[in-house]
Design a protein around this motif. Sequence first.
Motif, short mmCIF file in Angstrom:
data_model
loop_
_atom_site.label_atom_id
_atom_site.label_comp_id
_atom_site.label_asym_id
_atom_site.label_seq_id
_atom_site.Cartn_x
_atom_site.Cartn_y
_atom_site.Cartn_z
N LEU A 128 -4.63 -14.85 -1.82
CA LEU A 128 -3.58 -14.08 -1.70
C LEU A 128 -4.32 -12.66 -2.03
O LEU A 128 -5.04 -12.24 -2.70
N VAL A 129 -4.22 -11.78 -0.65
CA VAL A 129 -4.62 -10.37 -0.84
C VAL A 129 -3.48 -9.33 -0.91
O VAL A 129 -2.75 -9.52 0.16
N ILE A 130 -3.47 -8.54 -1.85
CA ILE A 130 -2.34 -7.55 -1.86
C ILE A 130 -3.09 -6.16 -1.87
O ILE A 130 -4.25 -5.91 -2.59
N LEU A 131 -2.68 -5.27 -0.69
CA LEU A 131 -3.13 -3.91 -0.73
C LEU A 131 -1.91 -2.94 -0.68
O LEU A 131 -0.94 -3.25 -0.17
N ILE A 132 -2.26 -2.06 -1.40
CA ILE A 132 -1.50 -1.04 -1.55
C ILE A 132 -2.05 0.52 -1.39
O ILE A 132 -2.70 1.00 -2.18
N ASN A 133 -1.63 1.02 -0.46
CA ASN A 133 -1.93 2.58 -0.19
C ASN A 133 -0.86 3.33 -0.78
O ASN A 133 0.37 3.17 -0.63
N GLN A 134 -1.40 4.15 -1.67
CA GLN A 134 -0.39 5.13 -2.16
C GLN A 134 -1.27 6.61 -2.35
O GLN A 134 -2.31 6.69 -2.32
N LEU A 135 -0.14 7.68 -2.41
CA LEU A 135 -0.74 9.02 -2.44
C LEU A 135 -1.67 9.05 -3.75
O LEU A 135 -1.28 8.37 -4.85
N ASP A 136 -2.74 10.03 -3.85
CA ASP A 136 -3.45 9.97 -4.93
C ASP A 136 -2.85 10.91 -6.08
O ASP A 136 -3.23 12.02 -6.00
N VAL A 137 -1.88 10.45 -6.76
CA VAL A 137 -1.32 11.36 -7.60
C VAL A 137 -1.87 11.68 -8.82
O VAL A 137 -1.31 12.49 -9.91
N ARG A 138 -3.16 11.38 -8.95
CA ARG A 138 -3.96 11.88 -10.14
C ARG A 138 -4.45 13.35 -9.76
O ARG A 138 -4.67 14.06 -10.78
N ILE A 139 -3.94 13.64 -8.30
CA ILE A 139 -4.43 15.03 -8.20
C ILE A 139 -3.12 15.88 -8.18
O ILE A 139 -1.95 15.53 -7.78
N GLU A 140 -3.21 16.95 -8.71
CA GLU A 140 -1.88 17.81 -9.33
C GLU A 140 -0.88 18.12 -8.17
O GLU A 140 0.00 18.03 -8.22
N TRP A 141 -1.83 18.79 -7.03
CA TRP A 141 -0.90 19.10 -5.94
C TRP A 141 -0.31 17.95 -5.23
O TRP A 141 0.73 17.95 -4.60
N VAL A 142 -1.15 16.88 -5.15
CA VAL A 142 -0.48 15.50 -4.42
C VAL A 142 0.87 15.16 -5.17
O VAL A 142 1.60 14.36 -4.80
N LEU A 143 0.55 15.08 -6.55
CA LEU A 143 1.43 14.64 -7.44
C LEU A 143 2.79 15.44 -7.19
O LEU A 143 4.05 15.02 -6.98
N ARG A 144 2.80 16.80 -7.06
CA ARG A 144 3.85 17.60 -6.87
C ARG A 144 4.56 17.36 -5.49
O ARG A 144 5.68 17.08 -5.26
N LEU A 145 3.61 17.08 -4.17
CA LEU A 145 3.96 16.68 -2.95
C LEU A 145 4.81 15.69 -3.26
O LEU A 145 5.91 15.19 -2.59
N SER A 146 4.45 14.41 -3.87
CA SER A 146 5.01 13.17 -4.16
C SER A 146 6.44 13.32 -4.88
O SER A 146 7.42 12.54 -4.31
N ARG A 147 6.53 14.10 -5.51
CA ARG A 147 7.88 14.39 -6.40
C ARG A 147 8.66 14.92 -5.11
O ARG A 147 10.06 14.86 -5.23
N ILE A 148 8.28 15.87 -4.23
CA ILE A 148 9.29 16.61 -3.41
C ILE A 148 9.77 15.61 -2.49
O ILE A 148 10.76 15.65 -2.14
N MET A 149 8.65 14.67 -1.91
CA MET A 149 9.10 13.49 -1.09
C MET A 149 9.96 12.36 -1.40
O MET A 149 10.64 11.69 -0.92
N HIS A 150 10.05 12.53 -2.93
CA HIS A 150 10.71 11.20 -3.55
C HIS A 150 10.07 9.99 -3.14
O HIS A 150 10.50 9.00 -2.87
N ALA A 151 8.43 10.10 -3.18
CA ALA A 151 7.81 8.95 -2.58
C ALA A 151 7.69 8.06 -3.67
O ALA A 151 7.56 6.70 -3.28
N GLY A 152 7.91 8.25 -4.87
CA GLY A 152 7.90 7.25 -5.89
C GLY A 152 6.54 6.63 -5.93
O GLY A 152 6.23 5.74 -6.99
N ASP A 153 5.47 7.14 -5.42
CA ASP A 153 4.13 6.81 -6.05
C ASP A 153 3.74 6.95 -7.19
O ASP A 153 3.49 8.54 -7.91
N VAL A 154 3.38 6.20 -8.11
CA VAL A 154 2.96 6.34 -9.58
C VAL A 154 1.72 5.45 -9.79
O VAL A 154 1.61 4.33 -9.36
N TYR A 155 0.63 5.97 -10.44
CA TYR A 155 -0.49 5.34 -10.47
C TYR A 155 -0.50 4.62 -12.04
O TYR A 155 -0.46 5.77 -12.87
#
Length: 239
Positions: A128-155
Amino acid sequence: MRPRAQAAHGRSFGQQAGLYDEVRPHYPAPAIELATTSWMGLDVCDLGAGTGILSNALLERGANVTAVDPDEVALAKNPARSLIGSAEDTGLPEASVDVVSVAQAWHWFDESSAAAEIARILRPSGHLVILINQLDVRIEWVLRLSRIMHAGDVYRPAYRPSPAGFDLINHELVEFTTPLTVDGIIDLARTRSYWLRSNLTTRDRVESNLREYFTLEHPVDGELELPYMCLAYVLQVAG
């Protein structure tokens, strides 16, 4: 989200099938090849396959792919042999595939029922292979973008998928970027479940907030490289 509502949202991506293919990132080669360096001739069930971003990559590597998804509209764009079905009821015969791949869909499944079905259709020694692409929210501006989009990406660094009856045998985090304009990022927001289940007022507000962010807080001229991480996991039936 209640299971029934969650399942319904998981079937809604066909609304933006063409856009999904255009702006959603593909899966990096090191993540795809974590399970095997040669997919040639392997029988694969791409589960929750949607429009076929991963299906296509596996076909290009010589795999025999059956794409399974409950969303008929999304599946119509998938280049692989397709089958209308779900993670809990694929419609495939017992012990019929070498690999079950799940890209960007694991969180939509009823995990216990899906694990039992995956174990049923896998051949002995299958994976079984599971792949998950997500915004790299470890980077501050990407975390901010994720929140504006309501992307829900949490690492969560400690997270490992642990379906009953399976053992995790390998995992890796692969960093990559994909080029997008501001319009492309707004299109990306349009493929997210938050947007798809929102009304017009909410959608307009999200778009306005994104444009303001890239004008005032994080100015962009042309394209930017949007940082992602791909979380890749390889599991096998326990025992």
